[in-house]
Design a protein around this motif. Structure first.
Motif, PDB file in Angstrom:
ATOM      1  N   ILE A 215       1.381  13.345   2.365  1.00 27.21           N
ATOM      2  CA  ILE A 215       0.400  12.253   2.490  1.00 27.21           C
ATOM      3  C   ILE A 215       0.701  11.215   1.418  1.00 27.21           C
ATOM      4  CG2 ILE A 215      -2.055  11.652   2.547  1.00 27.21           C
ATOM      5  CD1 ILE A 215      -1.191  13.728   4.689  1.00 27.21           C
ATOM      6  N   VAL A 216       0.878   9.965   1.854  1.00 27.94           N
ATOM      7  CA  VAL A 216       1.167   8.879   0.914  1.00 27.94           C
ATOM      8  C   VAL A 216       0.031   7.861   1.007  1.00 27.94           C
ATOM      9  CG1 VAL A 216       2.789   7.039   0.312  1.00 27.94           C
ATOM     10  CG2 VAL A 216       3.651   9.217   1.227  1.00 27.94           C
ATOM     11  N   HIS A 217      -0.633   7.638  -0.121  1.00 32.32           N
ATOM     12  CA  HIS A 217      -1.755   6.683  -0.139  1.00 32.32           C
ATOM     13  C   HIS A 217      -1.190   5.277  -0.338  1.00 32.32           C
ATOM     14  CE1 HIS A 217      -5.312   4.757  -2.412  1.00 32.32           C
ATOM     15  NE2 HIS A 217      -5.494   4.628  -1.112  1.00 32.32           N
ATOM     16  N   GLU A 218      -0.876   4.612   0.764  1.00 32.75           N
ATOM     17  CA  GLU A 218      -0.304   3.262   0.701  1.00 32.75           C
ATOM     18  C   GLU A 218      -0.685   2.448   1.921  1.00 32.75           C
ATOM     19  OE1 GLU A 218       3.242   1.673  -0.800  1.00 32.75           O
ATOM     20  OE2 GLU A 218       4.057   3.646  -1.317  1.00 32.75           O
ATOM     21  N   ASP A 219      -0.681   1.147   1.729  1.00 34.22           N
ATOM     22  CA  ASP A 219      -0.841   0.191   2.821  1.00 34.22           C
ATOM     23  C   ASP A 219       0.548  -0.016   3.416  1.00 34.22           C
ATOM     24  OD1 ASP A 219      -1.015  -2.073   4.398  1.00 34.22           O
ATOM     25  OD2 ASP A 219      -2.063  -3.296   2.916  1.00 34.22           O
ATOM     26  N   VAL A 220       0.724   0.311   4.676  1.00 33.54           N
ATOM     27  CA  VAL A 220       2.052   0.225   5.290  1.00 33.54           C
ATOM     28  C   VAL A 220       2.632  -1.188   5.195  1.00 33.54           C
ATOM     29  CG1 VAL A 220       1.183  -0.217   7.648  1.00 33.54           C
ATOM     30  CG2 VAL A 220       3.434   0.829   7.334  1.00 33.54           C
ATOM     31  N   LEU A 221       1.771  -2.220   5.218  1.00 34.23           N
ATOM     32  CA  LEU A 221       2.260  -3.596   5.159  1.00 34.23           C
ATOM     33  C   LEU A 221       2.839  -3.961   3.788  1.00 34.23           C
ATOM     34  CD1 LEU A 221      -0.497  -5.467   7.227  1.00 34.23           C
ATOM     35  CD2 LEU A 221       1.818  -4.845   7.968  1.00 34.23           C
ATOM     36  N   LYS A 222       2.463  -3.171   2.781  1.00 36.22           N
ATOM     37  CA  LYS A 222       2.978  -3.429   1.425  1.00 36.22           C
ATOM     38  C   LYS A 222       3.992  -2.370   0.987  1.00 36.22           C
ATOM     39  CE  LYS A 222      -1.358  -5.623   0.023  1.00 36.22           C
ATOM     40  NZ  LYS A 222      -2.608  -5.444  -0.744  1.00 36.22           N
ATOM     41  N   ALA A 223       4.122  -1.310   1.747  1.00 33.52           N
ATOM     42  CA  ALA A 223       4.958  -0.179   1.358  1.00 33.52           C
ATOM     43  C   ALA A 223       6.448  -0.494   1.444  1.00 33.52           C
ATOM     44  CB  ALA A 223       4.632   1.024   2.241  1.00 33.52           C
ATOM     45  N   ASP A 224       7.217   0.111   0.547  1.00 32.63           N
ATOM     46  CA  ASP A 224       8.678   0.046   0.597  1.00 32.63           C
ATOM     47  C   ASP A 224       9.138   1.207   1.481  1.00 32.63           C
ATOM     48  OD1 ASP A 224      11.410   0.174   0.241  1.00 32.63           O
ATOM     49  OD2 ASP A 224      11.341  -0.200  -1.923  1.00 32.63           O
ATOM     50  N   LEU A 225       9.255   0.929   2.779  1.00 34.09           N
ATOM     51  CA  LEU A 225       9.527   2.001   3.741  1.00 34.09           C
ATOM     52  C   LEU A 225      10.928   2.589   3.577  1.00 34.09           C
ATOM     53  CD1 LEU A 225       7.729   0.501   6.864  1.00 34.09           C
ATOM     54  CD2 LEU A 225       6.932   2.361   5.402  1.00 34.09           C
ATOM     55  N   LYS A 226      11.887   1.769   3.176  1.00 32.68           N
ATOM     56  CA  LYS A 226      13.248   2.287   2.955  1.00 32.68           C
ATOM     57  C   LYS A 226      13.245   3.316   1.823  1.00 32.68           C
ATOM     58  CE  LYS A 226      16.059  -1.337   4.995  1.00 32.68           C
ATOM     59  NZ  LYS A 226      16.941  -2.490   4.833  1.00 32.68           N
ATOM     60  N   ALA A 227      12.472   3.029   0.770  1.00 35.09           N
ATOM     61  CA  ALA A 227      12.380   3.955  -0.367  1.00 35.09           C
ATOM     62  C   ALA A 227      11.687   5.254   0.062  1.00 35.09           C
ATOM     63  CB  ALA A 227      11.625   3.308  -1.521  1.00 35.09           C
ATOM     64  N   ILE A 228      10.629   5.125   0.874  1.00 35.62           N
ATOM     65  CA  ILE A 228       9.906   6.308   1.360  1.00 35.62           C
ATOM     66  C   ILE A 228      10.822   7.171   2.229  1.00 35.62           C
ATOM     67  CG2 ILE A 228       8.060   7.036   2.966  1.00 35.62           C
ATOM     68  CD1 ILE A 228       6.387   4.670   1.775  1.00 35.62           C
ATOM     69  N   ILE A 229      11.593   6.526   3.094  1.00 37.08           N
ATOM     70  CA  ILE A 229      12.521   7.256   3.967  1.00 37.08           C
ATOM     71  C   ILE A 229      13.572   7.999   3.137  1.00 37.08           C
ATOM     72  CG2 ILE A 229      14.406   6.924   5.644  1.00 37.08           C
ATOM     73  CD1 ILE A 229      12.552   4.724   6.929  1.00 37.08           C
ATOM     74  N   SER A 230      14.140   7.330   2.134  1.00 37.57           N
ATOM     75  CA  SER A 230      15.179   7.987   1.327  1.00 37.57           C
ATOM     76  C   SER A 230      14.597   9.106   0.462  1.00 37.57           C
ATOM     77  CB  SER A 230      15.921   6.973   0.454  1.00 37.57           C
ATOM     78  OG  SER A 230      15.045   6.390  -0.483  1.00 37.57           O
TER      79      SER A 230
END
Length: 292
Positions: free
Chosen positions: A100-115
């Motif tokens: 579970i990641v407490h983040e706003d998807v519109l502000k999230a660094d999705l590439k960093a989350i994926i890696s």
């Protein structure tokens, strides 16, 4: 019959809401799924197995997350509402492949989350019941950031799904259609009744599947300009292409210059935006890009 222990039943959902005295926030578009059969259908259409990595957006109390955890290898769920984090940590405590990641998807660094959470060669999908009020910004972020994802399967408002999967010469066809279909092949895989949500939304829902293209279906000289031309062509739907482009290029190109470009590429300026295919929009954008 669905297992009564699953989160996605009216009884279990009510029990969780009461336990945490949780009140729905209309501003966050919170409508929780309470039907396991619908969740089974989402997972079936997504084609998830234990090798798949899944990113979920807006897990709520974990109804879809739970089913994803049962079928997928890894699940990362992004939740903006702080009040839901302890609930999710409780309801999903038995599933060790969920983060579970407490983040706003519109502000999230999705590439960093994926890696951080997935293996390099892992097949990654987005599966979500998206908050309807920000469906389009979320999907456009996912598509434009060139993420290593193969497919997006989302529950969204029926009307928006129809716009994303539309074809030329229809009322639903517009700039959003072109934007989505530039990056993906769009397909509405099923309709979903209001009755499977708590609380029930005011709109009908559909499950939309977007399959990432290896490359766009058209070659454009400048992507940003291409999308500008598409948006300008639909700015006033009742107006002709020539009139919309005249407004777009006011102070830059004369009416005569616009007419000349249209004649050169053999696109009739009296047509409306909704009659043009994505190939014709590419032709249009490339021709005008060379003019300015």
């Amino acid at each position: 019959m669905p297992n009564k222990k699953y989160i996605a039943t009216p009884t279990k959902t009510n029990e969780i809401l009461q336990k945490y005295a949780f009140a729905f926030k209309k501003s966050l578009g919170q409508n929780f799924l309470v039907d396991v059969n619908i969740l089974d259908q989402i997972i079936y259409h997504a084609g998830i197995d234990d090798t798949t990595g899944v990113i979920e957006i807006g897990p709520g109390i974990g109804a879809l997350t739970e089913q994803l955890a049962i079928h997928a290898g890894q699940v990362v769920a992004l939740e903006i509402d702080q009040r839901l984090i302890p609930i999710l940590n409780d309801t999903l405590a038995n599933y060790h492949n969920v983060h579970i990641v407490h983040e706003d998807v519109l502000k999230a660094d999705l590439k960093a989350i994926i890696s951080q959470y997935f293996q390099e060669e892992q097949t990654i999908q987005i599966v979500a019941n998206l908050p309807y009020y920000i469906t389009t910004p979320i999907l456009m972020k996912l598509l434009r950031e060139d993420l290593p994802i193969s497919q997006i399967t989302v529950m969204i408002q029926k009307e928006v799904a129809e716009r994303m999967a539309a074809v030329p010469q229809t009322k639903s066809y517009g700039s959003l259609t072109i934007a989505v279909q530039y990056y993906t092949e769009a397909d509405i895989v099923m309709s979903v009744p209001k009755t499977v949500f708590m609380p029930q939304p005011n709109v009908e829902s559909s499950i939309l599947q977007l399959t990432k293209r290896e490359k766009p279906p058209v070659d454009v000289l400048n992507e940003d300009f291409f999308f500008e031309i598409v948006q300008a062509s639909f700015a006033q739907r009742r107006k002709t292409l020539r009139n919309n482009l005249t407004t777009k290029f006011k102070g830059t190109l004369t009416k005569e210059a616009i007419t000349n470009v249209l004649e050169t590429i053999e696109i009739d300026g009296s047509r409306r935006g909704e009659t043009l295919s994505i190939e014709e929009f590419a032709l249009l954008a490339n021709a005008f890009y060379k003019e300015i």
